[in-house]
Scaffold this active site. Sequence first.
Site, PDB file in Angstrom:
ATOM      1  N   LYS A  19       0.996  -1.459   0.165  1.00  0.00           N
ATOM      2  CA  LYS A  19      -0.064   0.162  -0.117  1.00  0.00           C
ATOM      3  C   LYS A  19       0.717   1.150   0.001  1.00  0.00           C
ATOM      4  O   LYS A  19       0.590   2.232  -0.642  1.00  0.00           O
ATOM      5  CB  LYS A  19      -0.855   0.052   1.048  1.00  0.00           C
ATOM      6  CG  LYS A  19      -1.733   1.225   1.280  1.00  0.00           C
ATOM      7  CD  LYS A  19      -2.696   1.380   2.558  1.00  0.00           C
ATOM      8  CE  LYS A  19      -1.570   1.678   3.515  1.00  0.00           C
ATOM      9  NZ  LYS A  19      -2.440   1.977   4.898  1.00  0.00           N
ATOM     10  N   ARG A  38       2.413   5.967  -3.102  1.00  0.00           N
ATOM     11  CA  ARG A  38       3.487   7.080  -3.384  1.00  0.00           C
ATOM     12  C   ARG A  38       3.480   6.759  -5.021  1.00  0.00           C
ATOM     13  O   ARG A  38       3.757   7.831  -5.597  1.00  0.00           O
ATOM     14  CB  ARG A  38       4.664   6.420  -2.748  1.00  0.00           C
ATOM     15  CG  ARG A  38       4.684   6.972  -1.197  1.00  0.00           C
ATOM     16  CD  ARG A  38       5.612   6.115  -0.507  1.00  0.00           C
ATOM     17  NE  ARG A  38       6.095   6.822   0.866  1.00  0.00           N
ATOM     18  CZ  ARG A  38       5.074   6.395   1.919  1.00  0.00           C
ATOM     19  NH1 ARG A  38       4.348   5.430   1.985  1.00  0.00           N
ATOM     20  NH2 ARG A  38       5.580   6.840   3.041  1.00  0.00           N
ATOM     21  N   ASP A  69      -7.651   1.919  -0.430  1.00  0.00           N
ATOM     22  CA  ASP A  69      -6.761   3.159  -0.550  1.00  0.00           C
ATOM     23  C   ASP A  69      -6.181   3.252  -2.014  1.00  0.00           C
ATOM     24  O   ASP A  69      -6.243   4.592  -2.343  1.00  0.00           O
ATOM     25  CB  ASP A  69      -5.468   2.871   0.526  1.00  0.00           C
ATOM     26  CG  ASP A  69      -5.737   3.099   1.877  1.00  0.00           C
ATOM     27  OD1 ASP A  69      -6.853   3.040   2.231  1.00  0.00           O
ATOM     28  OD2 ASP A  69      -4.788   3.629   2.507  1.00  0.00           O
ATOM     29  N   ASN A 126     -11.042   6.948   4.324  1.00  0.00           N
ATOM     30  CA  ASN A 126     -10.010   6.771   5.349  1.00  0.00           C
ATOM     31  C   ASN A 126      -8.570   6.558   5.079  1.00  0.00           C
ATOM     32  O   ASN A 126      -7.767   5.946   5.822  1.00  0.00           O
ATOM     33  CB  ASN A 126     -10.670   5.689   6.356  1.00  0.00           C
ATOM     34  CG  ASN A 126      -9.918   5.895   7.616  1.00  0.00           C
ATOM     35  OD1 ASN A 126      -9.457   6.766   8.216  1.00  0.00           O
ATOM     36  ND2 ASN A 126      -9.824   4.706   8.442  1.00  0.00           N
ATOM     37  N   ASP A 164       3.826  -0.538  11.662  1.00  0.00           N
ATOM     38  CA  ASP A 164       2.773  -1.138  11.411  1.00  0.00           C
ATOM     39  C   ASP A 164       2.747  -2.613  11.670  1.00  0.00           C
ATOM     40  O   ASP A 164       1.799  -3.426  12.124  1.00  0.00           O
ATOM     41  CB  ASP A 164       2.242  -1.214   9.883  1.00  0.00           C
ATOM     42  CG  ASP A 164       1.696   0.217   9.678  1.00  0.00           C
ATOM     43  OD1 ASP A 164       1.123   1.113  10.542  1.00  0.00           O
ATOM     44  OD2 ASP A 164       1.771   0.520   8.400  1.00  0.00           O
ATOM     45  N   GLU A 199      -5.657   4.182  11.569  1.00  0.00           N
ATOM     46  CA  GLU A 199      -7.012   4.181  11.357  1.00  0.00           C
ATOM     47  C   GLU A 199      -7.964   4.322  12.655  1.00  0.00           C
ATOM     48  O   GLU A 199      -8.975   4.300  12.494  1.00  0.00           O
ATOM     49  CB  GLU A 199      -6.988   2.937  10.654  1.00  0.00           C
ATOM     50  CG  GLU A 199      -6.890   2.928   8.958  1.00  0.00           C
ATOM     51  CD  GLU A 199      -5.334   2.756   8.890  1.00  0.00           C
ATOM     52  OE1 GLU A 199      -4.935   2.541   7.634  1.00  0.00           O
ATOM     53  OE2 GLU A 199      -4.335   3.020   9.980  1.00  0.00           O
ATOM     54  N   ARG A 210      -5.559  -3.800   9.943  1.00  0.00           N
ATOM     55  CA  ARG A 210      -4.594  -4.599  10.645  1.00  0.00           C
ATOM     56  C   ARG A 210      -5.126  -5.243  11.797  1.00  0.00           C
ATOM     57  O   ARG A 210      -4.621  -6.314  12.262  1.00  0.00           O
ATOM     58  CB  ARG A 210      -3.540  -3.586  10.891  1.00  0.00           C
ATOM     59  CG  ARG A 210      -2.823  -3.200   9.662  1.00  0.00           C
ATOM     60  CD  ARG A 210      -1.316  -2.693   9.817  1.00  0.00           C
ATOM     61  NE  ARG A 210      -0.936  -2.242   8.458  1.00  0.00           N
ATOM     62  CZ  ARG A 210      -0.703  -2.763   7.422  1.00  0.00           C
ATOM     63  NH1 ARG A 210      -0.958  -4.093   7.270  1.00  0.00           N
ATOM     64  NH2 ARG A 210      -0.397  -2.141   6.227  1.00  0.00           N
ATOM     65  N   LYS A 252      -8.764  -2.320   2.774  1.00  0.00           N
ATOM     66  CA  LYS A 252      -7.868  -1.385   2.730  1.00  0.00           C
ATOM     67  C   LYS A 252      -6.458  -1.588   2.142  1.00  0.00           C
ATOM     68  O   LYS A 252      -6.053  -0.956   1.402  1.00  0.00           O
ATOM     69  CB  LYS A 252      -7.844  -0.697   4.211  1.00  0.00           C
ATOM     70  CG  LYS A 252      -7.150   0.400   4.021  1.00  0.00           C
ATOM     71  CD  LYS A 252      -6.782   1.046   5.602  1.00  0.00           C
ATOM     72  CE  LYS A 252      -6.326   2.599   5.856  1.00  0.00           C
ATOM     73  NZ  LYS A 252      -6.833   3.467   4.828  1.00  0.00           N
TER      74      LYS A 252
END
Length: 662
Positions: A25, A30, A52, A94, A323, A351, A398, A425
């Site tokens: 992601k 990016r 996303d 989100n 993460d 999130e 997650r 997501k």
Amino acid sequence: MFDTEFLDIPPLSGAGGTVRLPGSKSISNRVLLLAALSHGETTVHDLLASDDTAVMLAALKQLGCAVRQDGSTAVITGLGGHSVQTPVKLFLGNAGTAMRPLTAALALLGGEFELSGVARMHERPIGDLVDALRQLGCSIDYLGNDGFPPLRLRPGKLRLEKPIQVRGDVSSQFLTALLMALPLVAVHDICIEVVGELISRPYIEITLKLLKRFGIDVQRSGWERFIIPAGSRYQSPGEIHVEGDASSASYFIALGAIASGAAGQNGIEVLGVGADSIQGDIRFMEAAQMMGAHINSTPNSLRISRGSWPLKAIELDCNHIPDAAMTLAVMALYAEGTTTLRNIASWRVKETDRIAAMACELQKLGATVEEGADYLKITPPQPGAWKTAPIHTYDDHRVAMCFSLAALNPAQLPIRILDPRCVGKTFPDYFEALFAVAKADVAHIPVICIDGPTASGKGTLAALTAHRLGYHYLDSGALYRLSAFAALRADVSLDDGAAVAQIARAMPVHFQGDRILLGAEDVSEAIRSEAAGMAASRVSAHPAVRAALLELQHSFRRLPGLVADGRDMGTVIFPDAPLKIYLTASARHRAERRHKQLISKGNSAIISEIQQDLEARDARDSSRKTAPLKPADDARPLDNSYLSIEKSVDQVIDWWQGTRPF
């Protein structure tokens, strides 16, 4: 993706096999924005398909970028310094990886924009980024609470001479946003100074390496000072490949470390990322190895197997894997001693408040948890003290993925994941990937049996129940119809039980939603005729045919569960099923329903004749010697003569909930 209210994961006993990771992601969004800001056309391979990236792609199209997509490949024609037609209102869900960098880029490009998202996005701080942009002369207004989206951007008068100061202890996405936006206006060297300790440094490394791929060579002094050189200009690299997501790899690294191996398979193989990845979360490998995992790496794959058991408790500064460190919190449930995860303050502004969320859900399972401003201490449940509970996921992908690993608990308790769709997501097919490699004792894989006479509506009820629960669906009647269909196509008499059984045993049958495939051929309509139903009733009377199909029917009992409909599912095929339904309706009501079906397909029919046929078929099915039609001793009767299908499904789900430990 499981689009259900909840997903029950049976207790898992082991794991083995291969997983191919979705694209990262962090890299995907990016790269999409950098391609949009560049001169030229960029072909992006292995792009993540997720909420996303969908948000980012939609935003780029609104801003005037040409976007062509073909599967996991996207071709982006960059703006190349051209102005954007405004005003534009962007809804960014989100997706922090879209909101933060787009805010910076659009503020510097100039024009009128409104950026908003879901309610949770409006609770995620953006004030430090806005403050940094205002230092440059950007005009940004808050449309709600100060310091949070939604935002209005308007043209400002840029001042680029002085160093730009940005706090480093809130979110690395703020610095990433500035690094990606400032090359658009670098008429001379532009300096960014980080105030305080920079958290999540690995994500800044990703940003710097990708900027270089697009022609921007940022100079830095440690992690405190960054210089965007004068004359910087984005240039497409032509083609770029997105690495597999290292954060997503963490769940399968943990799975390999926790689960005993499966027969004939040596642990878990993860494809798409290796130890030399540009993503900082790849260093999760080191933490997993500290806890006891065995890991071997190639440039584009990892192989993981259980080493030390139980796992070893660790104390770790997690700033380098912000993460992936969440996965360590669940691994701690299987460790001996107390695991301490430090320097995780950034979890508070993700999130959801991930420190609070993880502490709450871990305690539901019986763990002892100490929560601090920037740390968690997790002590696993004592033997015999494991609990199960519905895991609230807070619309956080997650959290959902981490807690799926709790299904490996030694108490052999199932785990319920609320709102499993939130994994969309970053990893829409996460649970499918998990179930492809996870193993469970057959007795732990739940089955709901729905038996009943012809035209009682059991197929529709079973299919809708399976959809509500995210379970597999078995239309056993279709197998008998397929057997008769294949036999007649091969010129085999339906009275020759042995010959029909031989054909049935070798049928390449697949169910895809409401489609029934025989090999590559869709035979759904062909086997749903009245004649096909009569033929199925004939072949089902042969013991040899029933024996041939028994193993095939058992093979549908796969994770996470099964809903099977037929006439002997609860009595013969799955006698251990925790819920058995015997669906009935009066012959008159069944005849009226069948009449409507026939008329809707343009067939002529008489209700009284249909009723006579159904009654005759009931008598024949109930009196046959092999597996006669009758309810299982422990079946729940459900008469749907006066019930809508929605009410019938609700009743079955309600009964099912009563069998669960949650």
